[in-house]
Write an enzyme that holds these catalytic residues in place. Structure first.
Site, PDB file in Angstrom:
ATOM      1  N   ASP A   1     -44.640  35.707  -1.022  1.00 29.46           N
ATOM      2  CA  ASP A   1     -45.634  35.999  -0.031  1.00 29.46           C
ATOM      3  C   ASP A   1     -45.078  35.331   1.021  1.00 29.46           C
ATOM      4  OD1 ASP A   1     -47.751  36.865   1.432  1.00 29.46           O
ATOM      5  OD2 ASP A   1     -49.151  35.444   0.721  1.00 29.46           O
TER       6      ASP A   1
ATOM      7  N   GLU B   1     -43.420  40.772   0.337  1.00 28.04           N
ATOM      8  CA  GLU B   1     -44.555  41.275   1.144  1.00 28.04           C
ATOM      9  C   GLU B   1     -44.183  41.501   2.591  1.00 28.04           C
ATOM     10  OE1 GLU B   1     -48.937  41.056   0.387  1.00 28.04           O
ATOM     11  OE2 GLU B   1     -48.974  40.244   2.422  1.00 28.04           O
TER      12      GLU B   1
ATOM     13  N   ASP C   1     -52.307  31.782  -1.807  1.00 31.18           N
ATOM     14  CA  ASP C   1     -50.699  32.531  -1.379  1.00 31.18           C
ATOM     15  C   ASP C   1     -50.100  32.330  -2.848  1.00 31.18           C
ATOM     16  OD1 ASP C   1     -50.602  31.169   1.780  1.00 31.18           O
ATOM     17  OD2 ASP C   1     -51.731  29.924   0.517  1.00 31.18           O
TER      18      ASP C   1
END
Lengths: 175, 175
Positions: free
Chosen positions: B7, B68, B141
């Site tokens: 991420d 992502e 996260d």
């Protein structure tokens, strides 16, 4: 002082190497444009840029790297790719242990043309004149990268002079 | 299949490693968050992230990396840093010779919660449930990075099944 300037881009990334000192005409050492195809996989595009920049840094042995800063107000369609390319450009210098400085587009334009709102043609014309080139460097991405290197040499010089003056003042006051 | 999910972020970059197969409960191998300070120099921040991710890829030996995807419609103040971090994340996989896949936030949310508009709490809850964890992974996260890895395992499986079906159909028609 030898500076490698980078105008970051995923499709075309300009690279220009200039040797010079603040206030004197610089010398163009070399320039190129690293390209990749928009329909290629993003990981392969970034890897190609990463390897190409590492090779250029190794080949030209600059003392520092200057990269144009990217802003989110740019073209939204291409800004993400430009931001990603700028990360690869900054890493190329940092991984080689070199100091990396970023400059805004208007800082670069102001440094070479005297105006922060100059267009690409003006930047190319001034780069050609300042470095006493026989013909303008092409494409424009290369001229921009050369302008970034010139900007760094001149600004770096200003900073160096300010630091030297501050140091001298500190020495005087401690006597 | 062991997947390292990322991420991307400059201040906090989540990393989660999951082992699994499509349609079966996966196993959490490990997770962490790579941090850097907003007042640090950008080149040092990117270099720290680059080195940390290279070490994690070497330590966990994943077969693929999932990252992502970043969109320009995100928070304009942080989007440039996120885009730069995503380039470093993608490079971490590409430089290790691994396949790298990117997923949109809604693809990731839909994969783990069934809804593309799920919030962070729902994603964390589903990650905890799917991987049979005693407690939710923290910070968020890290949970997001784990969700990205799960998404890749499941989607990879879907793609593999579609490819297998297409191949089988092609074979049948060529008989």
């Amino acid at each position: 002082m030898r500076v490698l300037g980078i105008d970051p881009g995923l499709t075309r990334c300009g690279v220009g190497v200039v040797e010079g000192m603040p206030g004197r005409p610089g010398k163009l050492i070399g320039y190129t444009v690293v390209r990749s195809e928009p329909d290629e996989d993003i990981s392969q595009r970034l890897l190609h840029l990463d390897r190409s920049l590492a090779e250029l840094v190794a080949a030209y042995q600059p003392e520092s790297v200057a990269v144009e800063r990217v802003f989110s107000q740019h073209n939204a369609r291409t800004v993400m790719g430009t931001a990603q390319a700028s990360a690869v450009a900054i890493l190329a210098g940092a991984r080689a242990g070199l100091p990396v400085q970023t400059y805004t587009p208007s800082e670069v334009k102001a440094a070479v043309t005297g105006s922060g709102t100059a267009d690409k043609a003006q930047v190319t014309a001034m780069v050609t004149k300042l470095l006493k080139l026989d013909a303008p460097p092409k494409p424009a991405d290369a001229a921009d990268a050369i302008a970034i290197a010139i900007c760094h040499i001149w600004r770096g010089g200003t900073r160096a002079r300010i630091q030297a003056a501050a140091l001298a003042a500190a020495r005087r006051s401690s006597r």
